[in-house]
Scaffold this active site. Sequence first.
Site, mmCIF file in Angstrom:
data_model
loop_
_atom_site.group_PDB
_atom_site.id
_atom_site.type_symbol
_atom_site.label_atom_id
_atom_site.label_comp_id
_atom_site.label_asym_id
_atom_site.label_seq_id
_atom_site.Cartn_x
_atom_site.Cartn_y
_atom_site.Cartn_z
ATOM 1 N N ARG A 60 44.693 -21.237 63.946
ATOM 2 C CA ARG A 60 46.140 -21.287 63.723
ATOM 3 C C ARG A 60 46.764 -19.907 63.584
ATOM 4 O O ARG A 60 47.957 -19.747 63.812
ATOM 5 C CB ARG A 60 46.452 -22.181 62.537
ATOM 6 C CG ARG A 60 46.138 -23.642 62.846
ATOM 7 C CD ARG A 60 46.515 -24.539 61.688
ATOM 8 N NE ARG A 60 46.182 -25.908 61.995
ATOM 9 C CZ ARG A 60 45.110 -26.547 61.542
ATOM 10 N NH1 ARG A 60 44.253 -25.924 60.755
ATOM 11 N NH2 ARG A 60 44.885 -27.804 61.863
ATOM 12 N N GLU A 97 32.018 -23.765 50.556
ATOM 13 C CA GLU A 97 31.677 -24.621 49.421
ATOM 14 C C GLU A 97 30.231 -25.109 49.523
ATOM 15 O O GLU A 97 29.511 -25.172 48.539
ATOM 16 C CB GLU A 97 32.652 -25.799 49.372
ATOM 17 C CG GLU A 97 32.552 -26.614 48.105
ATOM 18 C CD GLU A 97 33.612 -27.691 48.021
ATOM 19 O OE1 GLU A 97 33.549 -28.466 47.072
ATOM 20 O OE2 GLU A 97 34.483 -27.769 48.919
#
Length: 173
Positions: A60, A97
Amino acid sequence: MKSYVESKIRDIVDFPKKGIVFRDITTAVKDARALREIIDFLTEQYKDKKIDYVVGIESRGFIFGSALAYNLGAGLVLIRKPGKLPAETISQSYELEYGTDKIEMHKDAIEPGKNVLIIDDLLATGGTVDASIKLLKQTGANIVSAAFVIELSDLKGRERLSEDIEVVSMIKY
């Protein structure tokens, strides 16, 4: 009161997993006025900063990076996922994560001392942009700023970044 751009960002609850509110920017970029306001905001922030390269983070960051580079009279450099660039690359790993990931850019993309602006759609935990900063430092680039359309303040991504890097966000949640 929400800004026009903020009103065009769609919230998707429980995506990609339960408890997450995903801020979907695709509904803002498909709206001509919202897209123009985003690019105008970013251009205004950097028009006097003598930016040589706008560095877009996959994917993006590419949307905003090309228009911003055009407006600033700068070149566009792409930071991509591994294996997407055809010439010799340099890379930087970073923690996720659950595991690690890596980003790359062409080794010859930026000359030492050039002023660069990093752009991406969202600042969350700061892992990708921190890795991008480390990658750019390998080239000797002068990192002027990191800019985002959205910042998720509660995830403290800004705090993860070096204090000498200016961070600009259009919308904060």
